[in-house]
Design an enzyme around this catalytic site. Structure first.
Site, mmCIF file in Angstrom:
data_model
loop_
_atom_site.group_PDB
_atom_site.id
_atom_site.type_symbol
_atom_site.label_atom_id
_atom_site.label_comp_id
_atom_site.label_asym_id
_atom_site.label_seq_id
_atom_site.Cartn_x
_atom_site.Cartn_y
_atom_site.Cartn_z
ATOM 1 N N HIS A 158 -9.221 6.176 12.091
ATOM 2 C CA HIS A 158 -9.163 7.175 10.833
ATOM 3 C C HIS A 158 -9.823 8.217 11.270
ATOM 4 O O HIS A 158 -9.671 9.297 10.754
ATOM 5 C CB HIS A 158 -9.572 6.527 9.344
ATOM 6 C CG HIS A 158 -8.130 5.648 8.997
ATOM 7 N ND1 HIS A 158 -8.313 4.712 8.111
ATOM 8 C CD2 HIS A 158 -6.782 5.821 9.235
ATOM 9 C CE1 HIS A 158 -7.127 4.202 7.892
ATOM 10 N NE2 HIS A 158 -6.320 4.784 8.230
ATOM 11 N N HIS A 197 -9.320 0.574 12.695
ATOM 12 C CA HIS A 197 -9.060 1.690 11.734
ATOM 13 C C HIS A 197 -10.271 2.616 11.064
ATOM 14 O O HIS A 197 -10.145 3.711 10.811
ATOM 15 C CB HIS A 197 -8.069 1.160 10.522
ATOM 16 C CG HIS A 197 -6.904 1.064 10.830
ATOM 17 N ND1 HIS A 197 -6.508 -0.105 11.728
ATOM 18 C CD2 HIS A 197 -5.605 1.409 10.389
ATOM 19 C CE1 HIS A 197 -5.365 -0.172 11.747
ATOM 20 N NE2 HIS A 197 -4.709 0.607 10.925
ATOM 21 N N LYS A 225 0.879 -1.249 -0.075
ATOM 22 C CA LYS A 225 0.001 0.073 0.129
ATOM 23 C C LYS A 225 0.877 1.269 -0.003
ATOM 24 O O LYS A 225 1.815 1.441 0.738
ATOM 25 C CB LYS A 225 -0.920 -0.070 1.567
ATOM 26 C CG LYS A 225 -2.014 -0.833 1.127
ATOM 27 C CD LYS A 225 -3.117 -0.703 2.219
ATOM 28 C CE LYS A 225 -4.351 -1.691 2.239
ATOM 29 N NZ LYS A 225 -5.362 -1.253 3.329
ATOM 30 N N GLU A 235 -0.146 -1.440 16.715
ATOM 31 C CA GLU A 235 -0.489 -2.283 15.378
ATOM 32 C C GLU A 235 -0.145 -3.751 15.692
ATOM 33 O O GLU A 235 -0.636 -4.847 15.176
ATOM 34 C CB GLU A 235 0.285 -1.664 14.462
ATOM 35 C CG GLU A 235 -0.374 -0.439 13.820
ATOM 36 C CD GLU A 235 -1.487 -0.455 12.855
ATOM 37 O OE1 GLU A 235 -2.000 -1.665 12.560
ATOM 38 O OE2 GLU A 235 -2.013 0.692 12.440
#
Lengths: 359, 359
Positions: free
Chosen positions: A250, A246, A141, A183
């Site tokens: 986010h 997320h 990504k 994470e």
């Protein structure tokens, strides 16, 4: 030094350990580039630039440094344009290689530059933060933010290799190190119970950055990531479980304008909220939801979420993971497993978001 | 209506004919998008916007227009940023589709926007110029220019389908139509002698845009392109022969700052120079070199190249097709075949460039 194979098409290798940088020359010999372009931040170059140059000198390959400002606010098309223009002026061509030498932001931008320069050239990820090492550098990504949202523009572009030298973590600010641990925990929650157990039992060693503990958690987290990425290279299905925490994370980052919280910290809050949502919709076993929250808190404290709940909720509606405007949640039925759930009652989401915003 | 299958992975279909636009609804039903984003220029929308809207209305899919300025000088990251920000604000998501409705510049930019928005969404090419129909819309090349050079930033992103409606050519300025014919001839020179013969025998019908002649040359050129692209999707080998005339053509465009010549016209000059180079290095049969030059001239006249030879030569050195700084030339041994040649004597190149700059 441990090695993990990421079985994408084509596959590539992740090398992990203290001194893994020593593997760079042999990786470069395989790529056989016309030129080596190093994209890095001033901070990383200051700490480790001499060491990288020493390793590169032995290869006798021509190299060229491009420094970019660090920080999410610089992860823009403007910076990628500056990188690629600099590459063009330095005479980079289709056989050149980009080394992304920095944290997640540098990796995303250098990766996007490599993905798009002359429609794609080789890339080596050399991550220097824990977040970069366990998450951003593997999986292909790359991308930048738009004012309308995070990572809205990008490309899938798998690296030729990822070199995870744990020595780099010694110069990482402690807050950034802890942000990366969330994470690591996430990988445990969604796919690796024994990684979670290790984090719970060895909290002190991990926080002291003891080499054995680092090698253990980083390689376990990368195993999880490598396996999921290889099964779903372009995130059409299973890979979405990596987004545990997320959706709300986010939205928190956007609502606080990427200022008061690091990405990993926002994800930590998102995980706490997702655990509560999971328990309240009956997907997550209540004792497992509690274990998730405790494991996150043990690597805290987290800075408070200073946004209003309705700001976070409105940012969620603009999330690019939505399809037809409906938010999808990754929920963890039991630790070590995860699934994507849609149609979650908005009142339950609102309550969970209110819970973390008041914290 | 003719159909050509481009056997990339995954494959897609090119539909060619007067009224091919009528196939759009069935293409869209297969894609099943959450939203249809039409990227177009004011000129194209003025001529054909109502017609496209009429066809779209029958699908009952929500659609959204984004107008971008036409012309190579606008093929920049700035315009792609404007397109993608507009998409984000309009609520486009991963299931949306971009329709590139315009010439080569619109196709390149809308294609790059689709390639990078949320790391890649569906794209349908609906080219309205002859150049776009026979060249730019098929093959997945998308991108923008940097001040340092043309197409320096981009991505390979194959469309879901290409719809080539020959009616659109009726509103195309005649100079643009003729510029596209040089890309048709190029396909003949490198891979299809019978296409070349047809162009030589039916010059008048082609220049009058007679439907049978158009269908014949456009579908033959697309057959050539589709076959070469499928054999080498990312231009690592055979596909480079499609660049016949482009090494010098691109340099001419850059040296004249994309102002006095259209892309197809610059390629025409590049083809003339490449024929001379081929003859002088002994690769191209002299009578075939002559036939190439005559076929190009028959679709002339070409605007003169107003740059100095050394400006063109210096731009060639910066061409992104170079590897290790060495220009590669595509040369045609006999019409209907082509090969990549390196190590061409620079004096022969200089003489050929001087020949066209004095013309």
């Amino acid at each position: 030094v441990k090695t993990i194979r990421v079985k994408t098409k084509p596959p590539y290798t992740v090398v992990i350990g203290e001194g893994a940088l020593g593997k760079l020359p042999s990786v470069l010999r395989n790529v056989s580039p016309s030129k080596v372009v190093i994209v890095s931040s001033p901070r990383v170059r200051k700490h480790w630039g001499t060491e990288l140059e020493r390793v590169l000198r032995a290869t006798r390959m021509p190299s060229y440094w491009i420094e970019v400002p660090d920080g999410e606010q610089h992860k823009t098309l403007r910076t990628v344009e500056a990188i690629t223009r600099s590459m063009a002026r330095a005479g980079a061509d289709r056989r050149s290689v980009v080394i992304a030498f920095g944290g997640g932001v540098v990796g995303d931008m250098a990766g996007f530059a490599a993905a798009t320069f002359m429609r794609g050239i080789s890339l080596i990820q050399l991550p220097t933060t824990l977040l970069g090492q366990v998450d951003a550098s593997v999986g292909g990504k790359t991308g930048v933010d738009l004012p309308e949202g995070k990572n809205l523009l990008g490309a899938f572009h798998q690296p030729k290799a990822v070199i995870v030298d744990l020595r780099f973590l010694s110069t990482l600010p402690s807050r950034q190190f802890r942000a990366g641990l969330f994470e690591v925990l996430k990988c445990g929650f969604i796919a690796d119970r024994s990684l979670l157990g290790y984090c719970e039992r060895h909290r002190e060693e991990i926080l002291r950055c003891e080499p054995d503990a680092l090698l253990s958690i980083v390689s376990s987290a990368l195993q999880v990531k490598a396996k999921i990425v290889a099964a779903d290279e372009r995130e059409s299905g299973q890979r979405r479980i990596l987004n545990f925490g997320h959706t709300i994370g986010h939205a928190i980052e956007a609502a606080t304008r990427y200022r008061s919280l690091l990405h990993g910290e926002a994800v930590a809050w998102g995980i706490i909220a997702a655990a509560e949502i999971g328990a309240n919709v009956g997907v997550t076993r209540p004792d497992h939801a509690e274990r998730i929250v405790e494991a996150v808190m043990a690597f805290g404290p987290l800075p408070p979420v200073t946004a209003k709940p309705r700001e976070v909720l409105s940012r969620m509606k603009a999330d690019k993971k939505n399809v037809y405007g409906i938010p999808h949640f990754v929920l963890v039925p039991e630790v070590g497993s995860a699934k994507v759930v849609k149609g979650v009652d908005p009142r339950i989401v609102r309550a969970a978001v209110e819970g973390i915003c008041q914290a």
